[in-house]
Design an enzyme around this catalytic site. Structure first.
Site, mmCIF file in Angstrom:
data_model
loop_
_atom_site.group_PDB
_atom_site.id
_atom_site.type_symbol
_atom_site.label_atom_id
_atom_site.label_comp_id
_atom_site.label_asym_id
_atom_site.label_seq_id
_atom_site.Cartn_x
_atom_site.Cartn_y
_atom_site.Cartn_z
ATOM 1 N N GLN A 1 44.387 44.981 41.430
ATOM 2 C CA GLN A 1 43.113 45.034 42.144
ATOM 3 C C GLN A 1 42.060 45.872 41.426
ATOM 4 O O GLN A 1 40.887 45.789 41.765
ATOM 5 C CB GLN A 1 43.301 45.585 43.567
ATOM 6 N N ASN B 1 42.545 36.379 49.729
ATOM 7 C CA ASN B 1 43.867 36.595 49.152
ATOM 8 C C ASN B 1 43.713 37.576 48.004
ATOM 9 O O ASN B 1 43.369 37.210 46.886
ATOM 10 C CB ASN B 1 44.439 35.267 48.670
ATOM 11 N N ASP B 2 43.987 38.837 48.298
ATOM 12 C CA ASP B 2 43.825 39.921 47.332
ATOM 13 C C ASP B 2 44.591 39.668 46.040
ATOM 14 O O ASP B 2 44.350 40.331 45.045
ATOM 15 C CB ASP B 2 44.386 41.214 47.946
ATOM 16 N N CYS B 3 45.535 38.775 46.101
ATOM 17 C CA CYS B 3 46.451 38.589 44.973
ATOM 18 C C CYS B 3 46.110 37.371 44.124
ATOM 19 O O CYS B 3 46.821 37.075 43.170
ATOM 20 C CB CYS B 3 47.884 38.503 45.485
ATOM 21 N N ASN C 1 44.038 36.632 41.553
ATOM 22 C CA ASN C 1 43.171 37.391 40.644
ATOM 23 C C ASN C 1 42.876 36.518 39.427
ATOM 24 O O ASN C 1 43.638 36.508 38.466
ATOM 25 C CB ASN C 1 43.852 38.700 40.228
#
Ligand code: BGC
Length: 808
Positions: free
Chosen positions: A499, A482-484, A486
């Site tokens: 990112q 899940n790139d989001c 963070n």
């Protein structure tokens, strides 16, 4: 209201109205030259790279939507219309768009004239070929002016949209015979050009956009078309286009066909010029000659169809439900090939400028096409591995043209390395090509630092082990799948990209998902270690996986489901203790796929919690409750309004992990039910809710917290293609290549009673009959007439035909 239907025999989706809720698109090309084409002929084409070699201009986010394409106009005694409805928008007596595999045919009929345009990129050609067929069905002769239209761009699409002070002075064209050549920048460092030609003599042409449209006029009523008179304009700077004028008369019943070619050519640098100032056109003439007659186009279409017929023969099913068959046999595999070719670069949601090839994305895409194109999968695998750093971490993205890692995004996504193992395992299991493991591959594309592919995998595996956090779980880095999510970013500045913004240094934030992925990859890794001659490493891997499993159960279990992560402060993410984001889909799917908690019953409890808390009619949500405010300590995930994107939508990429996990527990009803909720051919029944193409997966479907629940976004280029393919073909239908043979282990709902799967694997053909009527305690397997123990059919030699019968 339906907007179209599947024509399964033709392998086409047929759209019957221009007024779909969104442009419904298709892709042309599968090698170097590609086109995107909507059902009303919007879109653009490019050679290899949609940013650096874009041939025609396209304006994203335009009003009205989807204005711009390769268009045809007819002036029929003053009545102006387009066969593809756009751009004129004159009402048609009949409209039909057929999106096929690598080609699209759009037909318009008005006042007894039928115009059909076939668009395709022939195999082996760097060109779009358009065949325009005109038929006079009326009882009077018709005299027509026909105009084509394509707007050239300057090839670097980002520059094209930003650098007007330079670009508006550069445009140059040449016209020779019936072809217009776009030669902007050719005078300096380019040795490539575009052309647009037709196979008949011209009544006129235009190459200057303003001359064609007229001052301040739009696409729908170009001055030249309305007047029926080309200006023979020669572009000089401003906006070069190509338009051909062809005048024709058709007697009642008469039909004629024209062939247009929109192509890309290169010359060797020392053979750029025919004579001073005149571009060398030999390759263009050869290209035009290849497609100079309708017969040649027919042959190219037949060749393309044959190509797909052959590809799709690697896996097919015949079941009781045509929706299953059309997803499995045609559209899911087709989408997998498109995502393989384009990664996340060019669609109607990806501008062709923003993203290169994702490391994890490309590894996962490989799962969807490796059975179709093993040679290209091998090449892709080695390309991806070459963007790994010596410490086992990887670039997050790389550029398709150069195959180099993308510095702008950099690295630090700690799941990335493990996906290389997933991809390599899939490739070797499919092909049996163990030689790939010994193939030398550079690190970070540096020829001075090279290791075998297996050495790359070893560093991937150990990267997780070298980067464990306080609980012994893998550190998350910038984000995991899940790139989001963070957890180290803490961004408070609106213009910072989540990112790439400098993260806080911290070795606290851990990912349960990566732990699950690690355990999931371990058996493939161990098998490859053994194959590559490192039995002690294989042993050790099994030990590491067992320890990680224990760690997940000790520190990654929340009581009813798996935790998602620990944040920077060591707080739980995805726990019932949290106010929002209590349960996440990713660790439930991945941990159970990995087998974690299966003997203990934890797996079953986790999946039950998924069904109860995340299941909706439109698919499984990413998490619940959705985040209602921004949390700097969680990052981008909380930046989205509830129900959209990573904040609690249905992410179609993560749903199949739960389907596979359900199959692991033998719960076929549930697995199939989850698949049915998001499979496009089923969502065809609710087109006004779903709104996007009913033949391909979308990245996401708005979740229950969103005002427009059920609405899909971001169709085509998504990991949903490959993973849904794995779920339906390998786990629900249950035919998958393993180390010792082809496993046939269906996990079916009662409604699929009798099935036939045909699978080609390692050169042999397996004809598999599955009887799902009477329910036996354990399935019976009969191979070539002999009952066997277990569910693995040993690989047969190339050319063999194996009959497999499974009685469930
Ligand atoms: C990215 C994937 C990522 C997913 C979830 C997609 O847009 O391409 O790499 O796993 O979003 O964040």
């Amino acid at each position: 209201m339906r907007f179209g239907f599947f024509d399964d025999a033709a392998r086409e989706y047929v759209i019957t109205t221009p007024f779909t809720p969104h442009p419904w698109i298709n892709y042309l090309g599968s090698e170097d030259f590609f086109g995107l084409i909507s059902h009303t002929a919007g879109g653009y084409s490019f050679y290899r790279d949609p940013r650096m070699r874009r041939l025609t201009r396209y304006r994203y986010n335009n009003v009205p939507t989807d204005a711009g394409g390769r268009y045809y106009y007819l002036n029929d005694g003053g009545d102006v219309w387009s066969p593809t409805w756009a751009p004129v928008g004159a009402p048609l007596d009949r409209f039909e768009c057929r999106h096929g595999l690598g080609y699209t045919t759009i037909t318009g009929e008005r006042n007894g004239l039928v115009a059909e345009v076939l668009y395709l990129v022939p195999r082996g050609a760097d060109a779009e070929v358009h065949r325009l067929r005109l038929r006079n069905q009326s009882d009077r002769p018709r005299s027509l002016h026909l105009f084509s239209f394509a707007e050239f761009s300057l090839w670097n699409a980002l520059d094209d949209q930003t650098n007007y002070q330079r670009n508006l002075s550069l445009g140059e064209v040449e016209v020779e015979g019936s072809a217009v050549y776009h030669v902007t920048e050719y005078r300096e460092r380019r040795n490539h050009y575009a052309l647009y030609g037709v196979n008949v003599p011209l009544a006129g042409f235009d190459t200057d956009r303003e001359a064609f449209f007229g001052l301040r006029r739009g696409w729908d009523q170009p001055q030249v078309v309305v007047e029926g008179r080309a200006r023979n304009s020669l572009a000089s700077g401003w906006a070069p286009i190509a338009s051909h004028q062809i005048d024709l008369t058709l007697e009642p019943g008469e039909e004629t066909s024209l062939v247009f070619v929109l192509g890309y050519c290169e010359n060797p640098p020392d053979q750029k010029w025919e004579r001073p100032g005149v571009v060398e056109k030999a390759p263009a003439r050869a290209l035009l000659a290849r497609f100079a007659t309708p017969g040649q186009v027919d042959a190219a279409l037949a060749d393309l169809r044959g190509y797909w017929e052959d590809l799709l023969s690697h896996y097919s099913v015949r079941s009781d439900d045509p929706r299953v068959d059309r997803m499995v046999n045609i559209w899911n595999q087709y989408q997998c090939v498109v995502t393989f070719s384009l990664s996340r670069s060019a669609s109607y949601f990806e501008s062709g400028i923003g993203r290169g090839m994702g490391f994890r994305d490309s590894c996962q895409d490989l799962l969807g096409f490796v059975h179709l194109m093993p040679e290209r999968a091998r090449e892709r695998l080695l390309d991806i591995a070459a963007t790994q750093f010596p410490d086992g971490s990887t670039y997050h993205q790389y550029q398709p043209l150069t195959k180099r890692g993308n510095h702008e995004v950099g690295s630090g996504f700690n799941d990335d390395p493990l996906w290389l193992i997933e991809a390599a395992g899939a490739y070797v299991r499919e092909t049996g090509d163990v030689s790939v493991l010994g193939t030398p591959v550079p690190f970070d594309n540096d020829p001075a630092d090279t290791g075998t592919l297996f050495e790359h995998l070893r560093r991937s595996f150990h990267y997780s082990l070298d980067n464990l956090g306080p609980h012994g779980l893998p550190l998350i880095g910038r984000a995991d799948w899940n790139d989001c999510l963070n957890l180290n970013c803490f961004s408070t500045e609106p213009n910072e990209p989540f990112q790439t913004t400098a993260n806080r240094a911290g070795r606290t934030a851990e990912s349960v998902f990566i732990a699950g992925l690690f355990v999931h990859c371990a058996p493939d890794y161990a098998a490859m270690a053994r194959t590559a001659g490192f039995p002690e490493e294989a042993e050790a891997a099994a030990g590491h996986a067992a320890r990680m499993t224990a760690t997940v159960l000790a520190h990654g279990w929340d009581g009813e489901w798996f935790l998602r992560a620990y944040d920077y402060f060591g707080e739980k993410v995805g726990s019932r203790e949290c106010a929002e984001g209590q349960i996440f889909i990713e660790p439930q799917g991945m941990c159970v796929m990995a087998g974690i908690g299966v003997p203990e019953g934890a797996a079953e409890r986790a999946l039950d919690a998924v069904g109860a808390r995340l299941g909706t009619a439109h698919g499984i949500l990413l998490h619940q409750p959705a985040y209602t405010r921004y949390h700097p300590e969680l990052g981008e995930i909380t930046s989205y309004p509830p129900g959209y994107k990573e904040n609690a939508s249905v992410f179609c990429h993560a749903n199949p992990w739960v389907m596979i996990a359900e199959c692991r527990l033998g719960r076929g009803e549930r697995a199939f039910d989850y698949w049915r909720r998001i499979a496009p051919a089923f969502r065809e029944e609710i087109p006004e809710v779903h709104r996007l193409e009913p033949y391909v997966y979308a990245q996401m479907i708005a979740g229950r917290d969103a005002p427009r629940e059920g609405e899909a976004k971001n169709s085509w280029l998504t990991g949903a293609a490959a993973w849904n393919w794995v779920a339906i073909s390998q786990h629900i239908l249950g035919v998958r290549p393993e180390w010792g043979g082809l496993r046939v282990s269906p996990c079916l709902p009662a409604q699929l009673r009798g099935l036939e799967v045909v699978r080609r694997c390692r050169g042999a053909l397996y004809r598999i009959t599955i009887e799902n009527r009477a329910r036996h305690q354990s399935p019976r397997m009969i191979v070539n007439g002999h009952p066997i123990e277990g569910s693995v059919v040993p690989y047969a030699p190339p050319g063999a035909v194996v009959a497999v019968r499974v009685e469930m």
